[in-house]
Design an enzyme around this catalytic site. Structure first.
Site, PDB file in Angstrom:
ATOM      1  N   ALA A   1       0.855  -1.199   0.000  1.00  0.00           N
ATOM      2  CA  ALA A   1       0.000   0.000   0.000  1.00  0.00           C
ATOM      3  C   ALA A   1       0.880   1.234   0.000  1.00  0.00           C
ATOM      4  CB  ALA A   1      -0.899   0.002   1.242  1.00  0.00           C
TER       5      ALA A   1
ATOM      6  N   GLY B   1       0.649   5.561   0.997  1.00  0.00           N
ATOM      7  CA  GLY B   1      -0.147   6.690   1.485  1.00  0.00           C
ATOM      8  C   GLY B   1       0.718   7.924   1.509  1.00  0.00           C
TER       9      GLY B   1
ATOM     10  N   MET C   1       2.059   9.336   3.943  1.00  0.00           N
ATOM     11  CA  MET C   1       3.167   9.280   4.890  1.00  0.00           C
ATOM     12  C   MET C   1       4.282   8.357   4.434  1.00  0.00           C
ATOM     13  SD  MET C   1       2.368  11.313   7.110  1.00  0.00           S
ATOM     14  CE  MET C   1       0.912  12.308   7.009  1.00  0.00           C
TER      15      MET C   1
ATOM     16  N   ASP D   1      -6.646   7.965  14.471  1.00  0.00           N
ATOM     17  CA  ASP D   1      -7.256   7.691  13.167  1.00  0.00           C
ATOM     18  C   ASP D   1      -7.938   6.329  13.174  1.00  0.00           C
ATOM     19  OD1 ASP D   1      -8.048   8.070  10.608  1.00  0.00           O
ATOM     20  OD2 ASP D   1      -6.081   7.738   9.690  1.00  0.00           O
TER      21      ASP D   1
ATOM     22  N   VAL E   1       3.962   0.907   2.341  1.00  0.00           N
ATOM     23  CA  VAL E   1       4.031  -0.325   3.131  1.00  0.00           C
ATOM     24  C   VAL E   1       4.417  -1.467   2.198  1.00  0.00           C
ATOM     25  CG1 VAL E   1       2.763  -1.872   4.640  1.00  0.00           C
ATOM     26  CG2 VAL E   1       2.239   0.573   4.640  1.00  0.00           C
TER      27      VAL E   1
ATOM     28  N   LYS F   1       7.180  -0.642   6.883  1.00  0.00           N
ATOM     29  CA  LYS F   1       6.611   0.660   6.509  1.00  0.00           C
ATOM     30  C   LYS F   1       7.754   1.665   6.417  1.00  0.00           C
ATOM     31  CE  LYS F   1       2.796   3.669   7.596  1.00  0.00           C
ATOM     32  NZ  LYS F   1       1.604   3.818   8.407  1.00  0.00           N
TER      33      LYS F   1
END
Lengths: 772, 275
Positions: free
Chosen positions: A22, A24, A26, A138, A29, A44
């Site tokens: 994945a 994002g 930030m 979150d 991953v 990550k």
């Protein structure tokens, strides 16, 4: 730098990167294999964009280490944190399975018991984290992983996201948290504690149980603000089989005030357990009739407030511009505060109060009231108030301007016309019939004696001219300048050539409307109008079309009005050139008027005038040519017995011829003297006799006096001046004709009237169609 | 160009704790332009974003002025030429930042605020996105012309937060709009007539974090007879003393009395305006 391909195969902290799972804001991953343990893990890696922010990095590491200390079955384990090869990384356990949101999408409806089981696990994990002082920030279904055994694991503790929240941190367009599940205090930027996570748990449960987000809106800002402001929705409305206590518990979790919520995660799951035990809720897996509408849950990226973010990509540039225009053009009707965010009005939940009319832009009298500014209506007016006001006021203003300036222009035109007419009629005493128009126009200027009122009126006329030019600085007058100048000229000529007619006597014009003489009037008006359009700096498209039409119309009129029975000699090269010149300049004028860049004003004007001039010259060239040939023949046939004076180009030659001294020569010779005959009378008499004797043999009797004049000019002043005289007469022939007829048909005043009307129309046009 | 004489001054300061200055300012007397841009994003991306913003904006305006660049007829045809000019320039700047941001991982997520004023005849036209501000001091009163595009201000607008709380809020630095984040963004376009004696301040958030609106107004009023360069420095210094947590930038613009035209200029203007 952090693209999947370049990372794959790399080794970070003893883990070989396998695939990207994945990505994002930030970081990304990756699935990786821990070499020493021979175990699949998750790595990550912090985005390099954030990696340089020291503060961000230290927070990233601190919090990651804190989570690593947590060892709980409901929290994804963190094995290692650190920096290697320039990358900040976290190594976590790799969890097979799927996220809660993915599961919900697949299974559509989850049984209530199952949901409660899952959230009990989540709450337990959260409770441990909270005890260590770690806030997730979150919580949402996509951050809850469900293992194949059905155990929930919380992932993605708001590690790097904490960065955004720290005071003095850098600007960002992202907010920690996800719009659909964000706690009000978090959305307001207040200090948050563990209870913010509980709000998110409540919102997540609401979503998982009903299939709907607690709040929906046009855009993220809208949703966030609903979390802050809107009453807590009742989930039983969407899922009727929901037990009352659970609905109440969710609503309690979602209270705006943290103090009214459950205070700890533990308290929540204890409550759940207690209530479940009481009710002995039976899990009925077939209980799933509620329609589940799965929205998309994504990280809270603040998007432009006018765009529902789902349509963000589809909205093309045109739409954007259109919406921008809509906003720009209607600020006055909207309140000061909502011009930039019109979507708020459409929601209908907190319509902005209708504000009083915006204050005039020049006088901002806004009070500084920071305390009261909470209310929408009293926020100190921002610049929107100052934006141009386009409203009914504008039309009233336009009407007022019309009422003031139009009469002013007309009055000014009348005064100008009158003064120039009077000047013309005073000067008319110098007009000699039979001379060309050019000679007659300049005759008053070169007259030996002038009447006192001629001087007075000349001064007045000069002042008026200056006034015309000066008035062009007023916007309303600007477009009338050409008409006013033409009007001044026409009035002067009217006075000069038709001094006996009363000023502005237009009694019988209707009889002559389609006569050839009035053609010249139309020509002057259309040419003046065309020039005034040429002189417009930013021509609009209608103006361009009108201008081009006027150029063509003027050329046609010139051609018709100056067409004579004596046709031009097309075989002669100059005639051809002039004809082609008329066409070329006409086309150039149209080109410069329409197609060329904005701001071209001199070129089209010059081209237009040249084109009209060429056309005129072409048409009268037949007459001039005829006159010239006749003169040449006459000169050949009627020779002067002795040397003609223009051949004596210098005094030296004169001296030699007469054998006299220089001072004597000065005495005896006038500058234009025919030296053989001492007095002018003698000279003229001699010439006239010779010419009349011979000319009668070659030309019609009635033209003899004219050619006697010409030949006198020829012998006394030389061939070039004679040619000038021929051209002056030829060029002014149409005007002479006009002047002759003007004594009866008032053509001059018809022209003055047309120009008067045109000045008015142009003034009105300038006011009505002004650029704003 | 403006009918007034306009004085410009600009100062930017790194502040007390930052390692880099991500702000960029630009003033150009011949274009009649003043701009402040406050960049964001890791690495040196913020600096890059803000420098692209100001340079592309100014360069585009210059090109349009000289005719090297034409505004397409379809571009907001209803607006006045100058408004189209500055919007076109701002849109190009945004596109430039966006494409740079997409080009590399380091630049990803970079963005910038932009607040610029362009003068035309007797009007000022401001283009604005983000949380930099434009203040106007007129007749001794200071008002904020622009509205911040921050989440906090959205809340204020909806009455969810008081202005005072918003100024202290942590979400003050969460922008709802910024350049470089999206391909097409919406700019605020503000037009207002200028008057002799007006003073305008364009500033990045660093300045107003240290100085309140009233404080800025007070300094401007006190320093009204000093050269504006001095006033500009004074503002930045004061703000740095009070806060200094962020980069501080200020552009000061003063409208002087309309200049006396020479005969030649008058004639040129006459012909330019047309009749």
């Amino acid at each position: 730098m952090l693209d999947g391909q370049s990372m794959i195969g790399k080794e970070i902290s003893g883990c070989e990167i396998l695939t990207k799972v994945a990505e994002g804001g930030m970081g990304a991953v990756f699935k990786a294999r821990h070499k020493a343990l021979n175990r699949i893990v998750c790595v990550k890696i912090l985005s390099p964009a954030l990696a340089n922010d020291k503060k961000a990095v230290s927070l990233f590491l601190t919090e990651a280490r804190a989570i690593a200390e947590l060892d709980h079955p409901n929290i994804v384990n963190v094995y290692n944190v650190g920096k290697e090869q320039g990358y900040y990384f976290i190594v976590m356990s790799f969890v097979e399975g799927q996220t809660l949101s993915a599961m919900l999408k697949k299974e559509r409806v989850l049984p209530i018991g199952r949901v409660l089981d899952l959230f009990e696990g989540v709450l337990k994990g959260l409770s441990v984290a909270h005890e260590k002082g770690i806030i997730h920030r979150d919580i949402k279904p996509s951050n809850i992983l469900i293992t194949p055994e059905g155990k929930p694991k919380i992932v993605d503790f708001g590690i790097a996201k904490k960065v955004d929240k720290e005071k003095g941190s850098t600007k960002t367009t992202e907010l920690a948290g996800t719009a659909y599940f964000i706690a009000p205090e978090q959305a307001l930027g207040k200090d948050i504690d563990t209870r913010a996570d509980l709000y998110s748990i409540g919102a997540s449960m609401y979503y998982v149980l009903t299939g709907h987000f607690p709040y929906n809106g046009k855009n993220t800002i809208d949703i966030i603000q609903k979390h802050i402001n809107d009453p807590v929705p009742n989930p039983t409305k969407l899922r009727t089989d929901l037990p009352g206590w659970l609905a109440l518990a969710i609503q309690k979790l979602m209270c705006k005030n943290p103090n009214e919520r459950f205070q700890t995660a533990k308290e929540v799951y204890m409550h759940f357990n207690k209530m479940r035990a009481e009710e002995q809720l039976k899990v009925n897996t077939t209980h799933g009739r509620a329609v589940v509408n799965l929205g998309v849950e994504s990280s809270l990226k603040i998007v432009s407030d006018n765009t529902p973010h789902k349509h963000e990509e589809k909205m093309g540039a045109t739409d954007f511009y259109r919406s921008a225009i809509a906003r720009q053009t209607q600020p006055a009707q909207k309140g000061a505060n909502n011009t930039q965010m019109p979507s708020l009005d459409d929601l209908g939940n907190t319509p902005a109060e209708k504000l009083p009319k915006t204050p005039p832009p020049t006088a901002p009298t806004i009070e500084l009231v920071p305390e009261k500014s909470v209310k929408t209506a009293t926020i100190p007016a921002s610049a929107n108030t100052i934006t141009a006001i386009r409203s009914a006021k504008k039309y009233a203003k336009t009407l007022l301007q019309l009422a003031v300036f139009l009469p002013l222009v007309l009055a000014f035109a009348a005064v100008v016309g009158n003064i120039f007419f009077t000047l013309g009629s005073i000067c008319s005493t110098y007009v000699v019939e039979g001379n060309g128009v050019l000679s007659n126009i300049f005759a008053p200027l070169s007259a030996g004696q002038v009447a006192p009122n001629q001087i007075l009126y000349t001064i007045l006329a000069v002042i008026m001219l200056a006034g015309i030019f000066a008035s062009s600085a007023i916007k309303a007058f600007a477009k009338s300048t050409a008409a006013l100048l033409a009007l001044a000229a026409a009035s002067y000529l009217a006075g000069l050539f038709t001094p006996d007619i009363k000023f502005f006597d237009t009694s019988n014009i209707s009889e002559y409307l389609f006569s050839a003489e009035y053609g010249l009037c139309y020509l002057v008006v259309s040419a003046a109008w065309a020039v005034s359009i040429c002189f417009d700096f930013n021509r609009t498209i209608p103006e361009k079309i009108l201008g081009a039409a006027l150029v063509i119309f003027s050329l046609t009129l010139t051609y018709c009005a100056t067409s004579l029975t004596l046709h031009p000699d097309m075989s002669a090269l100059p005639t051809k050139l002039v004809f082609l010149g008329a066409l070329l300049f006409g086309i150039l004028a149209i080109y410069y008027l329409t197609a060329a860049e904005q701001g071209t004003i001199i070129l089209p004007t010059i081209c237009l005038l040249l084109s009209l001039g060429c056309c005129w010259v072409y048409n009268v060239s037949g007459l001039a040519h005829n006159g010239q040939t006749t003169l040449d023949t006459l000169v050949d046939v009627v020779p002067m017995p002795d040397a003609t004076p223009w051949q004596m180009t210098s005094f030296q030659a004169t001296n030699e011829a007469l054998n006299i001294t220089r001072p004597g020569a000065f005495k005896s010779i006038g500058s234009d003297a025919l030296i053989f005959y001492q007095t002018p009378e003698e000279r003229l008499e001699y010439l006239r006799k010779g010419i009349e004797e011979n000319a009668g043999k070659f030309i019609e009797q009635d033209k003899v006096p004219f050619f006697v004049d010409l030949m006198l000019a020829y012998y006394l002043t030389g061939p070039s001046k004679a040619s000038f005289k021929i051209w002056d007469l030829a060029l002014s022939y149409p005007i002479d004709n006009f002047n002759r007829n003007a004594q009866n048909n008032n053509a001059y005043f018809f022209l003055v009237m047309l120009l008067f009307i045109m000045a008015g129309i142009n003034c009105a046009g300038a006011i009505l169609f002004k650029e704003d | 160009m403006s009918t007034f004489d306009i004085e410009f001054a600009a100062v930017t300061d790194i502040g007390k704790i930052r390692e880099k200055n991500e702000d960029n300012v630009l003033i150009s007397a011949d274009l009649g332009l003043g701009v402040v841009a406050d960049g964001m994003g890791g690495h040196s991306a913020g600096e890059i974003a803000s420098s692209i913003a100001v340079s592309v904006l100014a360069e585009t305006i210059r090109k349009i002025n000289t005719g090297a660049l034409q505004i397409p007829d379809t571009f907001l045809p209803k607006l006045a030429p100058t408004e189209r000019k500055i919007l076109m320039a701002a849109n190009l700047a945004n596109a430039a930042i966006y494409s740079t941001a997409q080009s590399s991982e380091i630049y990803k997520m970079m963005g910038t605020t932009l607040t610029g004023v362009l003068f035309d005849k007797d009007c000022a036209i401001a283009v604005h996105v983000g949380d930099s501000r434009l203040y106007l001091l007129r007749d001794g009163k200071i008002i904020q012309i622009t509205t911040d595009h921050s989440l906090a201000m959205e809340h204020v607008r909806r009455g969810l937060l008081s202005k005072a709380d918003a100024d202290k809020s942590k979400i003050q630095n969460v922008l709802t709009r910024a350049m470089g984040i999206k391909k097409n963004i919406e700019f605020d376009l503000l037009k207002f007539p200028i008057k002799e004696g007006d003073v305008m301040v364009l500033c990045s958030d660093g300045l107003y974090k240290g100085l309140t609106e009233e404080a800025i107004g007070k300094i401007l009023s006190q320093d009204k007879d000093f050269p504006i360069t001095k006033t500009c420095k004074h503002l930045v210094r004061k703000s740095n003393e009070k806060d200094g947590q962020d980069n501080i930038s200020a552009v000061l613009i003063k409208i002087l009395p309309a200049k006396k035209l020479t005969f030649g200029q008058r004639m040129r203007r006459f012909f330019r305006r047309g009749n």
